[in-house]
Design an enzyme around this catalytic site. Sequence first.
Site, PDB file in Angstrom:
ATOM      1  N   PHE A 263      -6.883   1.065  54.180  1.00 15.38           N
ATOM      2  CA  PHE A 263      -6.801  -0.483  54.100  1.00 15.38           C
ATOM      3  C   PHE A 263      -7.500  -0.680  52.638  1.00 15.38           C
ATOM      4  O   PHE A 263      -8.451  -0.010  52.294  1.00 15.38           O
ATOM      5  CB  PHE A 263      -7.484  -1.201  55.131  1.00 15.38           C
ATOM      6  CG  PHE A 263      -6.594  -1.674  56.322  1.00 15.38           C
ATOM      7  CD1 PHE A 263      -5.567  -0.792  56.345  1.00 15.38           C
ATOM      8  CD2 PHE A 263      -7.223  -2.233  57.317  1.00 15.38           C
ATOM      9  CE1 PHE A 263      -4.980  -1.161  57.636  1.00 15.38           C
ATOM     10  CE2 PHE A 263      -6.709  -2.725  58.299  1.00 15.38           C
ATOM     11  CZ  PHE A 263      -5.346  -2.021  58.617  1.00 15.38           C
TER      12      PHE A 263
ATOM     13  N   GLU B 152       5.656   5.973  53.391  1.00 18.65           N
ATOM     14  CA  GLU B 152       5.321   7.573  53.184  1.00 18.65           C
ATOM     15  C   GLU B 152       6.432   8.289  52.996  1.00 18.65           C
ATOM     16  O   GLU B 152       6.692   9.192  52.358  1.00 18.65           O
ATOM     17  CB  GLU B 152       4.378   7.925  54.243  1.00 18.65           C
ATOM     18  CG  GLU B 152       3.834   9.425  54.142  1.00 18.65           C
ATOM     19  CD  GLU B 152       2.778   9.709  55.092  1.00 18.65           C
ATOM     20  OE1 GLU B 152       2.084  10.756  54.890  1.00 18.65           O
ATOM     21  OE2 GLU B 152       2.703   9.078  55.936  1.00 18.65           O
TER      22      GLU B 152
END
Length: 418
Positions: A404, A318
């Site tokens: 996920f 990120e």
Amino acid sequence: MIKDLKRVVVTGMGAITPLGNSVDEFWKNSLAGKSGVDLITKFDATNYKTKFAAEVKGFIATDYFEKKEARKYDLFTQYAVAAADEAIKNAGLNFDLVNKNKVGVIWGSGNGGIQTFQDQIEDFINGGKLPRFNPYFIPKIIADIPSGIISIRYGLRGLNFSTISACASSNNAIIDACNYIRLGKADIIITGGSEAPINESSIGGFNASRALSTNNENPQSASRPFDIHRDGFVIGEGAGALVLESLESALSRGATILAEVVGTGMAADAYHLTGTHPEGEGAYLGMLDALEDAEITPSEIDYINAHATSTHMGDESELKAMFRVFGERKSLNISATKSMTGHLLGAAGAIEAILCIKAITDSIVPPTINTVEVEPEFADKFNLTLAKAQYKEISYAMSNTFGFGGHIATTIFKKWAK
């Protein structure tokens, strides 16, 4: 044919979190940098690798339901209704004065009624040869039930469904709600997400996948996003709710407008079942998509509420994605709510959207706690708002959530101005 898109605003919010069971309490404790993490009380975790979580405290179902009714709903649905009730009251909504055919509910959850599922299977296995199940077993476990219950509770006959994209679920719900209002399919949508995953199945499963922190000696400081010593996420529970409304609807009923939703972005990592792309490819594309939708440049974002779960690869990817989008910007505030609340899975996007909006309205950025030694490559690239809240005028705030399966969802909120 797509008509002129409507502007979408936020007029109400509600929260059930490890830091408090109202928006005001959640916000106050977030600004104070409190941790909602402690040893697990919901079951005996003695034999588990992880013995702590971010539990909701002091929630009483009968404050929201009759005792008999409460037994029909899994805890994740109870949390959803409680948060939605607060958001509706906060929005000043009187459903007798609006067209309920144009009021919808879109709700997100990654796990649904996992506690009910566990309990019922245990009862079945231990119950002998006769297969006995609770008559509410199926409606208690399926993830769409909160949206249905909220609509039934208030007689809302507009569009109604659930989004499931793991930890991006509630952010996807917000995005869908925004887009359906833009298209004129609804005037008002109650949206958000809820989870109640603190049980043997979830802890055992996430331990098996080596996703959870095992820092049992210091549970309150176990969630430490961006820190080089992070060792996994801390599981949390709760719910967040937002009332999204067309600008015309909000103005016509004299509602207080908290913020405007101006950008939504979605993408996929297309990389791994549970891991993020090493270079943050999906996160990068999602943020760019949201910026393009908002018709603003990266330099106009003042604050990012990062997904930042405190996993090794997730946080690093990120940071790489944010650097690709924003470059080196020491004036850009970034903070990680999960350092305080743990990771509420499918509900994370909703409570973090609430903090983005409160940051805008109150001109203050909540802190990232527990983080001491930041990843060296990014230590000086951004302002990670470490340890203490910081006052700042915020025009645009961005919220990132990833799930996920490689699901990416990003929203951008703007300070309200006519």
